[in-house]
Design a protein around this motif. Structure first.
Motif, PDB file in Angstrom:
ATOM      1  N   ALA A 194       0.835  -1.205   0.000  1.00 27.86           N
ATOM      2  CA  ALA A 194       0.000   0.000   0.000  1.00 27.86           C
ATOM      3  C   ALA A 194       0.873   1.259   0.000  1.00 27.86           C
ATOM      4  N   VAL A 195       1.937   1.230   0.832  1.00 25.65           N
ATOM      5  CA  VAL A 195       2.818   2.400   0.883  1.00 25.65           C
ATOM      6  C   VAL A 195       3.502   2.611  -0.467  1.00 25.65           C
ATOM      7  N   LEU A 196       4.006   1.523  -1.055  1.00 22.38           N
ATOM      8  CA  LEU A 196       4.671   1.637  -2.363  1.00 22.38           C
ATOM      9  C   LEU A 196       3.725   2.211  -3.415  1.00 22.38           C
ATOM     10  N   LEU A 197       2.514   1.658  -3.413  1.00 22.62           N
ATOM     11  CA  LEU A 197       1.522   2.106  -4.376  1.00 22.62           C
ATOM     12  C   LEU A 197       1.237   3.602  -4.192  1.00 22.62           C
ATOM     13  N   ALA A 198       1.099   4.001  -2.938  1.00 31.01           N
ATOM     14  CA  ALA A 198       0.820   5.409  -2.654  1.00 31.01           C
ATOM     15  C   ALA A 198       1.976   6.293  -3.137  1.00 31.01           C
TER      16      ALA A 198
END
Ligand SMILES: Nc1ncnc2c1ncn2[C@@H]1O[C@H](COP(=O)(O)OP(=O)(O)OP(=O)(O)O)[C@@H](O)[C@H]1O
Ligand SMILES: [Mg+2]
Lengths: 226, 333
Positions: A194-198
């Motif tokens: 999720a962090v990477l995607l964000a």
């Protein structure tokens, strides 16, 4: 996710940001002159040097064709020479930079080639030095596409940094592999993703925004001030 | 002011050689508007680009503002180019810079202090009527406005020569006229020498003092526009006046077909009424035109003369005596 892991996620996110941002600065600093040289030295360029052009072109092609994971291992001696160790976030920056410079070089080259040759000609006809043509015409005209290209490079740096993390570089990749994969912590894995995607979304959004801010080629752009 | 001597240009493309210019010589005098007329592919752009060495001729000499350009060092050439303005068919304005910044560019190149640049830019934008567009980006201007910015930019460092590479070719007729009028004014007011290339006869007639006709890389004719237009048989005359659309057989009244070429004093004399009065003939107009070129009037007329056979031949003899009938028409008679 327990508080301790949330904290770890925060720490590795900062590590990823550190690796990516330092690498980005270095990659832009090296990639910009590389791209400019690729254009200048080419046939019909302002500073034709076929030999140098071929050398640079070969360097870029080789650099772009080596898979990152192999490159990382292959340049271990260089990393040790520069950083003193091969483990940790700072050490991971070395292969990141080496891998992304050729990419950035091509991005810059592409952007400069899109500039209408008539503009360069007009500048030459007005008695510009080559230096002024590059700094005052080529780079400003290519700016929107340079910004978009840089966003692309940053996004792939995020990807590479996760890979570097997985083999001891720290950051989101490290956490995802150590907890999410080896200890079957799906929540950690999803958190890292999720962090990477964000981050990718954020970079893309920033890149597009800044690029269109600098783009004055459309007659209907709302941003053009007048 | 500009002198080209024996210019040849050969492009090498792959294994092929394209000869774009062959032994072209021309001289542009100070204060003159000199046009090079030619069809697409004739070598016009190549020719004008040889004047500021954007293209280096394969052979020949280029003399501009008293300097032999081909023997200058790169640095000297750079300085010489600051004294030669240039405008382009596609304007070539910097899209990332405002109108004011575009006009300021050559002044920065010339190393003027910031304050002087600001003043000069304002002066130039006023000159081309675009003071209100200073902070606009070129993409938001019309074609005519873009070319005006191009002209302001080219004239910023006060060059004595302006080169124009098809500057009006992508503009509509109305805008073309206004841009040509601006160039004419600049030529008169500043004594600016203009070398322009074009494929439009309109441009030549509207502002050129002198013209050279370029065909397949060779100059086939060079001279004053008015003189060439008033000389049937010249290339320019042929280009300007294609054969009448009224064919040979279109003599309707059994009379004599007459072609007149009008210029100089003839163009202002009452020829037709003179004929009618002196020879008792009638002139039936078939086709023709008369227009102003520079300070002169030139044109031609096709009509049919009817009347008693004697009267008609006397009238024709009179016209030939006056040097009015073109050779072809005299032939037909
Ligand atoms: N860079 C180049 N390389 C090879 N051939 C060229 C080059 N530039 C022009 N030519 C050739 O030289 C000839 C003259 O071209 P030029 O552009 O001077 O013509 P032009 O009269 O300006 O035509 P147009 O009205 O279409 O602009 C053409 O046959 C063209 O194909
Ligand atoms: Mg052309």
């Amino acid at each position: 996710m327990p508080g301790e892991l949330t904290h770890s996620l925060w720490v590795v996110t900062l590590e990823t940001l550190y690796m990516t941002s330092v690498a980005t600065v270095l990659v832009v600093l090296a990639g910009l002159p590389l791209g400019v040289l690729l254009v200048l030295t080419d046939r019909g360029g302002l500073w034709e040097r076929p030999g140098l052009h071929r050398v640079l072109g070969t360097f870029v092609n080789v650099g772009r064709s080596v898979p990152f994971i192999i490159l990382m291992v292959a340049i271990v001696p260089l990393t040790r020479l520069l950083v003193g160790t091969t483990i940790g976030t700072t050490a991971a920056i070395v292969p990141l930079v080496v891998a992304a410079i050729p990419f950035m070089g091509r991005v810059v080259e592409q952007g400069l080639r899109e500039v209408d040759s008539g503009l360069v000609e007009a500048a030459i006809a007005m008695g510009s030095t080559h230096r002024r043509v590059i700094v005052r015409v080529l780079l400003p005209e290519a700016l929107p596409s340079l910004v978009r290209g840089t966003a692309l490079v940053v996004i792939s740096l995020l990807g590479y940094s996760a890979m570097a993390g997985a083999v001891g570089g720290g950051g989101l990749g490290d956490l995802a592999v150590k907890y999410g994969y080896m200890r079957f912590r799906t929540d950690v894995m999803l958190g890292c993703l999720a962090v990477l995607l964000a981050l990718v979304q954020l970079v893309q959004w920033l890149g597009d925004g800044v690029a269109s801010r600098f783009d004055h080629t459309s007659p209907h752009s709302r941003r053009a001030h007048d | 002011m500009i002198e080209l001597r024996g210019i040849s240009k050969v492009y090498r493309q792959g294994g092929r050689e394209v000869s774009a210019l062959q032994d072209v010589s021309l001289r542009v005098d100070p204060g003159e508007v000199f046009g090079v007329l030619g069809q697409s592919g004739a070598g016009k752009s190549t020719l004008i680009r040889c004047v500021n060495l954007l293209e280096r001729p394969t052979q020949g000499r280029v003399r501009v503002n008293g300097k032999e350009l081909l023997s200058l060092s790169p640095e000297e050439l750079r300085l010489a180019r600051q004294g030669i303005g240039m405008i382009f068919q596609h304007f070539n304005l910097f899209s990332s810079q405002t109108v004011a910044a575009n006009v300021a560019y050559p002044l920065e190149v010339a190393g003027l202090p910031r304050e002087q640049i600001r003043a000069r830019v304002a002066e130039l934008l006023a000159l081309v009527g675009l003071s209100d567009k200073a902070d606009t980006y070129p993409a938001r201007l019309s074609g005519g406005q873009k070319q005006r910015v191009g002209i302001a930019r080219a004239l910023a460092p006060r060059p004595r020569i302006l080169l124009s590479d098809e500057a009006t070719s992508s503009l509509d007729p109305e805008t073309t006229r206004s841009v040509l009028a601006l160039l004419r004014d600049l030529n008169r007011q500043l004594g600016l020498t203009i070398l322009l290339i074009t494929h439009q006869m309109e441009v030549v007639k509207a502002i050129c003092d002198t013209v050279a006709v370029l065909e397949q890389g060779r100059l086939v004719e060079q001279g004053k526009v008015v003189e060439l237009l008033s000389r049937p048989g010249s290339h320019l005359h042929g280009l300007c006046y294609p054969p009448f659309t009224t064919g040979e057989s279109a003599v309707l009244r059994g009379g004599q077909r007459v072609e007149l070429s009008l210029s100089g004093e003839h163009s202002t004399r009452p020829i037709l009424s003179t004929l009618a009065r002196r020879f008792d003939v009638d002139a039936h107009l078939l086709e023709g035109s008369l227009e102003r070129v520079g300070e002169a009037r030139v044109g031609r007329l096709l009509f049919e003369l009817t009347g008693a056979p004697d009267a008609v031949s006397q009238a024709l003899a009179f016209l030939r005596e006056q040097g009015l009938t073109s050779e072809e028409a005299a032939h037909a008679w």
